[in-house]
Design an enzyme around this catalytic site. Structure first.
Site, PDB file in Angstrom:
ATOM      1  CB  SER A  25       5.817 -10.451 -16.042  1.00  0.00           C
ATOM      2  OG  SER A  25       4.771  -9.937 -16.790  1.00  0.00           O
ATOM      3  CG  HIS A  55       6.163 -10.463 -21.917  1.00  0.00           C
ATOM      4  ND1 HIS A  55       5.510 -11.619 -21.606  1.00  0.00           N
ATOM      5  CD2 HIS A  55       5.955  -9.630 -20.887  1.00  0.00           C
ATOM      6  CE1 HIS A  55       4.930 -11.484 -20.428  1.00  0.00           C
ATOM      7  NE2 HIS A  55       5.176 -10.277 -19.967  1.00  0.00           N
ATOM      8  CG  HIS A  77      -0.512  -9.172 -21.090  1.00  0.00           C
ATOM      9  ND1 HIS A  77       0.752  -9.253 -21.625  1.00  0.00           N
ATOM     10  CD2 HIS A  77      -0.461  -9.808 -19.898  1.00  0.00           C
ATOM     11  CE1 HIS A  77       1.538  -9.912 -20.773  1.00  0.00           C
ATOM     12  NE2 HIS A  77       0.836 -10.267 -19.726  1.00  0.00           N
ATOM     13  CE1 TYR A  79      -0.189  -5.055 -20.633  1.00  0.00           C
ATOM     14  CE2 TYR A  79      -1.161  -6.538 -19.020  1.00  0.00           C
ATOM     15  CZ  TYR A  79      -0.065  -6.081 -19.717  1.00  0.00           C
ATOM     16  OH  TYR A  79       1.165  -6.651 -19.507  1.00  0.00           O
ATOM     17  CD  GLU A  80       0.545  -6.902 -24.930  1.00  0.00           C
ATOM     18  OE1 GLU A  80       1.553  -6.666 -25.602  1.00  0.00           O
ATOM     19  OE2 GLU A  80       0.183  -8.058 -24.658  1.00  0.00           O
ATOM     20  CB  ALA A 107       4.489 -11.454 -12.396  1.00  0.00           C
ATOM     21  CG  MET A 205      -3.009  -6.988 -14.827  1.00  0.00           C
ATOM     22  SD  MET A 205      -1.992  -5.614 -15.351  1.00  0.00           S
ATOM     23  CE  MET A 205      -1.852  -4.671 -13.820  1.00  0.00           C
ATOM     24  CB  SER A 206      -1.970 -12.818 -17.685  1.00  0.00           C
ATOM     25  OG  SER A 206      -1.294 -13.453 -16.616  1.00  0.00           O
ATOM     26  CG  ASN A 229       3.282  -6.741  -6.574  1.00  0.00           C
ATOM     27  OD1 ASN A 229       3.428  -7.424  -7.594  1.00  0.00           O
ATOM     28  ND2 ASN A 229       2.126  -6.200  -6.248  1.00  0.00           N
ATOM     29  CG  HIS A 241       6.462  -3.607 -15.299  1.00  0.00           C
ATOM     30  ND1 HIS A 241       5.661  -4.739 -15.222  1.00  0.00           N
ATOM     31  CD2 HIS A 241       7.319  -3.846 -16.329  1.00  0.00           C
ATOM     32  CE1 HIS A 241       6.031  -5.607 -16.148  1.00  0.00           C
ATOM     33  NE2 HIS A 241       7.032  -5.093 -16.833  1.00  0.00           N
TER      34      HIS A 241
HETATM   35  N1  HPA Z   1      -1.725  -6.486  -9.610  1.00  0.00           N
HETATM   36  C1  HPA Z   1      -2.018  -6.905 -10.859  1.00  0.00           C
HETATM   37  N2  HPA Z   1      -1.154  -7.537 -11.629  1.00  0.00           N
HETATM   38  C2  HPA Z   1       0.063  -7.788 -11.133  1.00  0.00           C
HETATM   39  C3  HPA Z   1       0.438  -7.400  -9.853  1.00  0.00           C
HETATM   40  C4  HPA Z   1      -0.509  -6.690  -9.037  1.00  0.00           C
HETATM   41  O1  HPA Z   1      -0.250  -6.298  -7.889  1.00  0.00           O
HETATM   42  N3  HPA Z   1       1.721  -7.801  -9.664  1.00  0.00           N
HETATM   43  C5  HPA Z   1       2.091  -8.441 -10.810  1.00  0.00           C
HETATM   44  N4  HPA Z   1       1.095  -8.429 -11.698  1.00  0.00           N
END
Ligand code: HPA
Length: 267
Positions: A25, A55, A77, A79-80, A107, A205-206, A229, A241
């Protein structure tokens, strides 16, 4: 698989990539820096179109510092709604194309309080918290064994190289354990406290599905998280996001410089 490989070989001719790079990301722009052959996922047999914001969804075959690379601009992903077989299929394709080293980027949220947004984190190990495994199903013995060892998924040698380069370039980095959740919801503060107790330093998440498959089929893996973050509950701010994309954008230059030198010196 044969259909996929034939299709790609037809497009790239005798270009034989040795380094694979999965761009996470906000980091996909890296591939735009290089002239090469671009193939959208939507055209490749057995690939599916990827839809996540930030993406692009294409393979870029390009020479970087004299090294032949294949870059994924965007990944699938879980989650998709894709199966982990779909998520990890490109890794198997890279293996079949001759790739030896896979650099996986993402990320991620910083679980460890001392790790701050903007830091890069070299992944030393992972916790698969997705509740499933990409190798479930019939095993393809030509790729790897049924019960593959996972005691060094992330190459210590590559981590050391990455560290040396980061030091030289004055790029702030951390090392740590990445825990993968399915997403797409971000974690709750209670979940982050749990991950912290379990020893995780970053959450995302990846990456874990791809890393498992890469290690299974004998690729050397380097995982780099861009900490975008503070994880949920470690500050009072809600997550979004846009924050992830904005921080990734700020880190882009460091990330690019590190990656270029890494590719140059990887072997
Ligand atoms: N959690 C999960 N996935 C993420 C995060 C997060 O805080 N930041 C970027 N991808």
């Amino acid at each position: 698989m044969d259909k996929t490989i034939d299709f790609i070989r037809d497009k790239i001719g005798n270009f034989e990539p040795e380094i694979g790079i999965i761009l996470g990301s906000g980091l996909g722009d890296f591939a735009d820096e290089f002239q090469g052959k671009v193939i959208p996922y939507s055209e490749i047999p057995e690939f599916e179109a990827s839809h996540v914001e930030g993406h692009k969804g294409q393979l870029v075959f390009a020479e970087v510092c004299g090294k032949k690379t294949v870059m994924m601009q965007g990944r699938y992903h879980f989650y998709e709604g894709y199966s982990l077989a779909t998520v990890t299929y490109p890794v198997k394709v890279m293996k079949k194309l001759g790739v030896k080293i896979l650099i996986i980027t993402n990320a991620a949220g910083a679980v460890t309080k001392e790790y701050t947004p903007g830091d890069l984190m070299f992944i030393t190990d992972h916790i698969n918290f997705m509740g499933t495994n990409p190798l479930i199903g019939r095993n393809d013995d030509t790729l790897g064994t049924r019960f593959p060892d996972m005691s060094e998924v992330y190459s210590k040698e590559l981590i050391e190289k990455a560290e040396n380069i980061a030091k030289k370039l004055n790029i702030k980095y951390q090392k740590g354990i990445y825990v993968a959740t399915t997403g797409p919801s971000y974690e709750t503060p209670a979940e982050i406290r749990m991950f912290s107790l379990l020893g995780a330093n970053a959450v995302g998440m990846s990456t874990v599905p791809e890393a498992i498959v890469a290690n299974y089929c004998g690729l050397k893996v380097l995982g780099i998280s861009c900490l975008t973050n503070y994880a949920a509950g470690t500050t009072n701010n809600p997550l979004n996001h846009q924050e992830v994309i904005d921080t990734a954008n700020k880190v882009k230059e460091n990330f690019k410089n590190l990656l270029i030198e890494l590719i140059e010196k990887v072997y």
